[in-house]
Design an enzyme around this catalytic site. Sequence first.
Site, PDB file in Angstrom:
ATOM      1  N   GLY A  50       0.832  -1.196   0.000  1.00  0.00           N
ATOM      2  CA  GLY A  50       0.000   0.000   0.000  1.00  0.00           C
ATOM      3  C   GLY A  50       0.863   1.240   0.000  1.00  0.00           C
ATOM      4  O   GLY A  50       2.050   1.170   0.352  1.00  0.00           O
ATOM      5  N   CYS A  77       5.243  -6.248   1.502  1.00  0.00           N
ATOM      6  CA  CYS A  77       5.610  -4.836   1.505  1.00  0.00           C
ATOM      7  C   CYS A  77       4.963  -4.107   2.694  1.00  0.00           C
ATOM      8  O   CYS A  77       5.306  -4.377   3.826  1.00  0.00           O
ATOM      9  CB  CYS A  77       5.261  -4.217   0.149  1.00  0.00           C
ATOM     10  SG  CYS A  77       5.997  -2.613  -0.110  1.00  0.00           S
ATOM     11  N   TYR A  78       3.998  -3.233   2.464  1.00  0.00           N
ATOM     12  CA  TYR A  78       3.303  -2.568   3.575  1.00  0.00           C
ATOM     13  C   TYR A  78       2.751  -3.615   4.545  1.00  0.00           C
ATOM     14  O   TYR A  78       2.769  -3.430   5.752  1.00  0.00           O
ATOM     15  CB  TYR A  78       2.157  -1.720   3.005  1.00  0.00           C
ATOM     16  CG  TYR A  78       1.362  -0.937   4.032  1.00  0.00           C
ATOM     17  CD1 TYR A  78       1.772   0.320   4.427  1.00  0.00           C
ATOM     18  CD2 TYR A  78       0.188  -1.464   4.580  1.00  0.00           C
ATOM     19  CE1 TYR A  78       1.043   1.046   5.361  1.00  0.00           C
ATOM     20  CE2 TYR A  78      -0.553  -0.751   5.512  1.00  0.00           C
ATOM     21  CZ  TYR A  78      -0.129   0.507   5.898  1.00  0.00           C
ATOM     22  OH  TYR A  78      -0.851   1.227   6.811  1.00  0.00           O
ATOM     23  N   HIS A 164       7.698  -8.001  -4.040  1.00  0.00           N
ATOM     24  CA  HIS A 164       6.375  -8.294  -4.603  1.00  0.00           C
ATOM     25  C   HIS A 164       6.370  -9.605  -5.394  1.00  0.00           C
ATOM     26  O   HIS A 164       6.766  -9.621  -6.555  1.00  0.00           O
ATOM     27  CB  HIS A 164       5.917  -7.139  -5.495  1.00  0.00           C
ATOM     28  CG  HIS A 164       5.596  -5.899  -4.716  1.00  0.00           C
ATOM     29  ND1 HIS A 164       4.339  -5.622  -4.241  1.00  0.00           N
ATOM     30  CD2 HIS A 164       6.394  -4.907  -4.279  1.00  0.00           C
ATOM     31  CE1 HIS A 164       4.369  -4.499  -3.551  1.00  0.00           C
ATOM     32  NE2 HIS A 164       5.610  -4.042  -3.563  1.00  0.00           N
ATOM     33  N   GLU A 166       3.934 -11.093  -6.632  1.00  0.00           N
ATOM     34  CA  GLU A 166       2.883 -11.094  -7.658  1.00  0.00           C
ATOM     35  C   GLU A 166       3.367 -10.530  -8.992  1.00  0.00           C
ATOM     36  O   GLU A 166       2.729 -10.753 -10.026  1.00  0.00           O
ATOM     37  CB  GLU A 166       1.646 -10.335  -7.156  1.00  0.00           C
ATOM     38  CG  GLU A 166       1.803  -8.815  -6.999  1.00  0.00           C
ATOM     39  CD  GLU A 166       2.462  -8.395  -5.684  1.00  0.00           C
ATOM     40  OE1 GLU A 166       3.100  -9.246  -5.037  1.00  0.00           O
ATOM     41  OE2 GLU A 166       2.346  -7.217  -5.316  1.00  0.00           O
ATOM     42  N   ASP A 223      -7.302  -4.405 -26.460  1.00  0.00           N
ATOM     43  CA  ASP A 223      -8.442  -4.440 -25.539  1.00  0.00           C
ATOM     44  C   ASP A 223      -9.773  -4.153 -26.232  1.00  0.00           C
ATOM     45  O   ASP A 223     -10.726  -4.909 -26.103  1.00  0.00           O
ATOM     46  CB  ASP A 223      -8.254  -3.423 -24.405  1.00  0.00           C
ATOM     47  CG  ASP A 223      -6.902  -3.556 -23.748  1.00  0.00           C
ATOM     48  OD1 ASP A 223      -6.292  -4.633 -23.917  1.00  0.00           O
ATOM     49  OD2 ASP A 223      -6.453  -2.601 -23.108  1.00  0.00           O
ATOM     50  N   LYS A 362      -3.705  -7.825 -19.427  1.00  0.00           N
ATOM     51  CA  LYS A 362      -3.424  -7.874 -20.859  1.00  0.00           C
ATOM     52  C   LYS A 362      -3.166  -9.283 -21.400  1.00  0.00           C
ATOM     53  O   LYS A 362      -3.709  -9.662 -22.426  1.00  0.00           O
ATOM     54  CB  LYS A 362      -2.202  -6.988 -21.120  1.00  0.00           C
ATOM     55  CG  LYS A 362      -2.004  -6.648 -22.547  1.00  0.00           C
ATOM     56  CD  LYS A 362      -3.164  -5.840 -23.016  1.00  0.00           C
ATOM     57  CE  LYS A 362      -2.785  -4.600 -23.709  1.00  0.00           C
ATOM     58  NZ  LYS A 362      -3.732  -3.553 -23.614  1.00  0.00           N
TER      59      LYS A 362
HETATM   60  P1  XMP Z   1       1.554   3.258 -17.816  1.00  0.00           P
HETATM   61  O1  XMP Z   1       2.062   4.409 -18.598  1.00  0.00           O
HETATM   62  O2  XMP Z   1       0.452   3.621 -16.884  1.00  0.00           O
HETATM   63  O3  XMP Z   1       0.911   2.284 -18.895  1.00  0.00           O
HETATM   64  O4  XMP Z   1       2.647   2.473 -17.142  1.00  0.00           O
HETATM   65  C1  XMP Z   1       0.491   0.977 -18.649  1.00  0.00           C
HETATM   66  C2  XMP Z   1      -0.153   0.476 -19.910  1.00  0.00           C
HETATM   67  O5  XMP Z   1      -1.401   1.136 -20.132  1.00  0.00           O
HETATM   68  C3  XMP Z   1      -1.383   1.838 -21.356  1.00  0.00           C
HETATM   69  N1  XMP Z   1      -2.108   3.092 -21.120  1.00  0.00           N
HETATM   70  C4  XMP Z   1      -3.420   3.261 -21.358  1.00  0.00           C
HETATM   71  N2  XMP Z   1      -4.347   2.436 -21.855  1.00  0.00           N
HETATM   72  N3  XMP Z   1      -5.994   4.125 -21.659  1.00  0.00           N
HETATM   73  C5  XMP Z   1      -5.625   2.869 -22.012  1.00  0.00           C
HETATM   74  O6  XMP Z   1      -6.470   2.120 -22.490  1.00  0.00           O
HETATM   75  C6  XMP Z   1      -5.131   5.028 -21.147  1.00  0.00           C
HETATM   76  O7  XMP Z   1      -5.491   6.152 -20.818  1.00  0.00           O
HETATM   77  C7  XMP Z   1      -3.767   4.564 -20.994  1.00  0.00           C
HETATM   78  N4  XMP Z   1      -2.630   5.146 -20.512  1.00  0.00           N
HETATM   79  C8  XMP Z   1      -1.639   4.217 -20.599  1.00  0.00           C
HETATM   80  C9  XMP Z   1       0.070   2.014 -21.702  1.00  0.00           C
HETATM   81  O8  XMP Z   1       0.276   2.167 -23.091  1.00  0.00           O
HETATM   82  C10 XMP Z   1       0.676   0.747 -21.144  1.00  0.00           C
HETATM   83  O9  XMP Z   1       0.498  -0.340 -22.003  1.00  0.00           O
END
Ligand code: XMP
Length: 506
Positions: A50, A77-78, A164, A166, A223, A362
Amino acid sequence: MILIVDFGAQTTHLIGRRVLELGAKVVIIPPNDLEKALKQKPKGIILSGGPASVYEKGSPSIPSSIFTLGIPMLGICYGEQLMMKNTGGKVMQGKKTEYGPAKITIRKNSPLFKNTATAFTVWMSHGDEVVKIPKNFTRLATTETIPYAAVADERKKLYGIQFHPELVHTQFGEQVLKNFLTISGLKVKKQGINRSSVENMIRDVKDSLGNNKVIVALSGGVDSSVAALLVHKAVGRNLTAIYIDSGLMRYGETKTLEKIFKKHYRMKVLVVNARKDFLKALGNASDPEKKRKAIGKMFIKVFEKEAKKLKAMYFVQGTIYPDVIESAGSKHSKNIKSHHNVGGLPEKMNLTLVEPLRNFYKDEVRKIGKILGLPDEITQRQPFPGPGLAVRIIGAVTEQKLDILRRADHIFTEEVRKARLDRSIWQFFAVHTGVLTTGVRGDNRAYGETIALRALVAKDAMSAHWADLPYKLLNTVSNRIVNEIREVNRVLYDITNKPPATMEWE
Ligand code: XMP
């Protein structure tokens, strides 16, 4: 059943998923519900990580009496820090914060580390650390920076780990969780997504949407493509996929999507050109959260307009679990980014939101897509953020910056594909940094843009390592970018892991 007490870690649900995959039932609860939940007779309790500090006023906690009940417990962790603090140990702010990989060395045999190596890589994400452990606890493992990377009271089956398990980047992480389930007296049997679970999902979607008109937001990412096909299989012609061309898409994106979904799947696809609207909504905004919110708002506005024309009742989105958690889905977790498909939704929407992939990561979504019959071209696609290239342009977004970024990104993509590395990398892309630097072109001074390249190796969106791309490839990409795009003077390679950096720059 394993109880997971959620102290607001970004990865609580991931712990749950790992335990589920190992065949145990899981119930995730906020700390205040713990005493009530004990009635369900859990075989073991996991305390999540956390963002708070255990010594902070008002930080989430659980009664000390829980540690004397004889139920096996694993504090992560926490969770470890809380276990230590509440049983007589001491926690302090560490000299150094520690994010990303660390090497752990096992100092004492324990059933928790059965079938692991004696030294291995784990992932950390913490500022505080345990500095003193209670009398009945022993030290199980250390790292170079922390003395209590793992501790145990074997008699009471209480375990605390600072790392972690996980996260996929933690070696033997699954084994450690498996061992904890065995310690808790549970039989371990690995499970996953299969054809019948996907058929159940289709049936669920069909039952909940009935014979009503449905629209789906098709963005081109894995997605939304999987969500669209899932719903298409469930409601057929009642579904219209709306693709909003925001102008923030990658090179050639719109055409490719039309080809696949309209021609191949014969899905009803409506392509809406809203490029001008999005640029206008972004205006001069340079704050990442403002940009994300502006795009989210516009996205919904355009959708509502189209939906009205179609008289749709349901609105399907390809939101996946990391989107939800990173938009502060859990009570104690912090908001890292407002994902446009969750955080930007207007309070009063005239459409009912349906998010069939909301509980999946994913790699699971890819598996669902494959079972649905989607070609690798789609299921193996890189994730692409909802706000598109706008979060890869630092500062205000303009048509010219978009054009430069698109071209640089396309060159990077072409070369990574040529080197046949696209499948082994989770995500690779270019970033328009907005930094202007001096260069020299044909004996003349040039003052131009800086493009950063980012490539990541990951299994889910929660953690990532920067990709070890060959120098030769980086060299080719760099040369091509500065030669083919006149406005660019300099190319950088981003060598930061997640955590602490996020994958996207904004
Ligand atoms: P970050 O930058 O948060 O990204 O480490 C994790 C994963 O999420 C994607 N990403 C998004 N996907 N809406 C989405 O559907 C968003 O607003 C968004 N922002 C980041 C990013 O490309 C990476 O795969």
